[in-house]
Design a protein around this motif. Structure first.
Motif, PDB file in Angstrom:
ATOM      1  N   SER A  43       0.998  -1.175  -0.190  1.00  0.00           N
ATOM      2  CA  SER A  43      -0.410  -0.064   0.118  1.00  0.00           C
ATOM      3  C   SER A  43       0.659   1.215  -0.106  1.00  0.00           C
ATOM      4  O   SER A  43       0.523   2.554  -0.778  1.00  0.00           O
ATOM      5  CB  SER A  43      -1.183  -0.269   1.436  1.00  0.00           C
ATOM      6  OG  SER A  43      -1.593  -1.455   1.283  1.00  0.00           O
ATOM      7  N   LYS A  57      -4.549   3.016   2.210  1.00  0.00           N
ATOM      8  CA  LYS A  57      -3.912   3.021   3.795  1.00  0.00           C
ATOM      9  C   LYS A  57      -3.405   2.089   3.842  1.00  0.00           C
ATOM     10  O   LYS A  57      -3.058   0.925   3.660  1.00  0.00           O
ATOM     11  CB  LYS A  57      -5.853   2.399   4.366  1.00  0.00           C
ATOM     12  CG  LYS A  57      -6.196   3.430   4.833  1.00  0.00           C
ATOM     13  CD  LYS A  57      -7.675   2.750   5.910  1.00  0.00           C
ATOM     14  CE  LYS A  57      -8.816   3.456   6.149  1.00  0.00           C
ATOM     15  NZ  LYS A  57      -9.687   2.787   5.496  1.00  0.00           N
ATOM     16  N   THR A  65      -5.231  -4.913   4.459  1.00  0.00           N
ATOM     17  CA  THR A  65      -5.987  -5.025   2.847  1.00  0.00           C
ATOM     18  C   THR A  65      -6.228  -6.305   3.110  1.00  0.00           C
ATOM     19  O   THR A  65      -5.602  -6.960   2.442  1.00  0.00           O
ATOM     20  CB  THR A  65      -4.860  -4.458   2.247  1.00  0.00           C
ATOM     21  OG1 THR A  65      -4.151  -3.099   2.433  1.00  0.00           O
ATOM     22  CG2 THR A  65      -5.780  -4.814   0.911  1.00  0.00           C
ATOM     23  N   ASP A  81      -4.250  -3.028  -5.615  1.00  0.00           N
ATOM     24  CA  ASP A  81      -3.328  -3.662  -4.439  1.00  0.00           C
ATOM     25  C   ASP A  81      -3.994  -4.666  -3.474  1.00  0.00           C
ATOM     26  O   ASP A  81      -5.318  -4.625  -3.233  1.00  0.00           O
ATOM     27  CB  ASP A  81      -3.853  -2.075  -3.082  1.00  0.00           C
ATOM     28  CG  ASP A  81      -2.435  -2.684  -2.091  1.00  0.00           C
ATOM     29  OD1 ASP A  81      -2.062  -3.625  -1.791  1.00  0.00           O
ATOM     30  OD2 ASP A  81      -3.190  -1.891  -0.674  1.00  0.00           O
TER      31      ASP A  81
HETATM   32 MG    MG Z   1      -1.977  -3.215   2.201  1.00  0.00          MG
END
Ligand code: MG
Ligand code: GTP
Length: 202
Positions: A43, A57, A65, A81
């Motif tokens: 990220s 984030k 994530t 991502d």
């Molecule tokens: Mg991440």
């Protein structure tokens, strides 16, 4: 022709988070995925590439994530991502579900142009990374190793880990031969990676 620096300075918008293979956006743009172990800096790298602090984030909690998050850059290139793998503390059924989703995405996405496989420069390639590389080789998905967090190690250590990764790559037919060493903190290697990825816009 748009320069890579201009491309990455253009607006980048969050499109959606997908938690199932049926629920992903249409395969309408060339796509670059960011994969790697939990906490490796996926990220943060997307934020550094797009010059934004909070587009994605980043966090101290590994496994944060959990969905595939899609970001459209300049209405030209989709950045994805991916949830990190190898997070030991996650409940078994979650791991199985994420693993299934990420594997299905990596091996079945028709517009996927390149996978950036992130490796923490302090740790080098781990067993799980070799597993993902084998999967990508088998599916003939083009991928490139990207070392992260180079600000945390000395230049001599970086040279060592680069050499070890380069040696491992010889056994992997789908791997791009060059490795980019980056720091999202100091922005080392970020321009180089932008230039590498800009070649995929139509
Ligand atoms: Mg991440
Ligand atoms: P998951 O989504 O949990 O898989 O993690 P991730 O791979 O997205 O990692 P994330 O970007 O959230 O970063 C994890 C931690 O590493 C955060 O505390 C970041 O601030 C830190 N970090 C990421 N990149 C760098 C870097 O280049 N240098 C330094 N010093 N810290 C970094």
């Amino acid at each position: 022709m748009l320069s890579s620096e201009t491309l990455f300075a253009r607006p980048c918008e969050f499109i959606m988070g997908g938690a199932s293979i049926e629920g992903l956006p249409p395969a309408a743009y060339p796509e670059i995925a960011f994969s790697g172990r939990s906490n490796v800096g996926k990220s943060s790298l997307i934020n550094a590439l797009t010059g934004r602090k909070t587009l994605v984030k980043a966090s101290n909690t590994p496994g944060r994530t959990r969905e595939l998050n899609f970001f459209l850059l300049a209405e030209l290139l989709m950045l994805v991502d991916l949830p990190g793998y190898g997070y030991a503390q996650a409940p078994g059924k979650d791991v199985a579900q994420w693993t299934r989703l990420v594997k299905a995405y990596l091996t079945g996405r028709p517009n996927l142009q390149r996978v950036c496989l992130l490796i923490d420069s302090r740790h080098g390639l781990k067993e799980v990374d070799h597993g993902i590389m084998a999967l990508l080789d088998k599916a003939a998905v083009s991928y490139q190793l990207v070392l992260t967090k180079t600000d945390k190690i000395k230049p001599a250590e970086l040279a060592q880990v680069l050499k070890a990764c380069q040696d491992s790559l010889k056994k992997h037919p789908a791997a791009h031969p060059s490795i980019v060493a980056t720091s999202s903190e100091t922005k080392d290697g970020i321009k180089e990676l932008r230039a590498e990825l800009a070649q995929f816009i139509n």
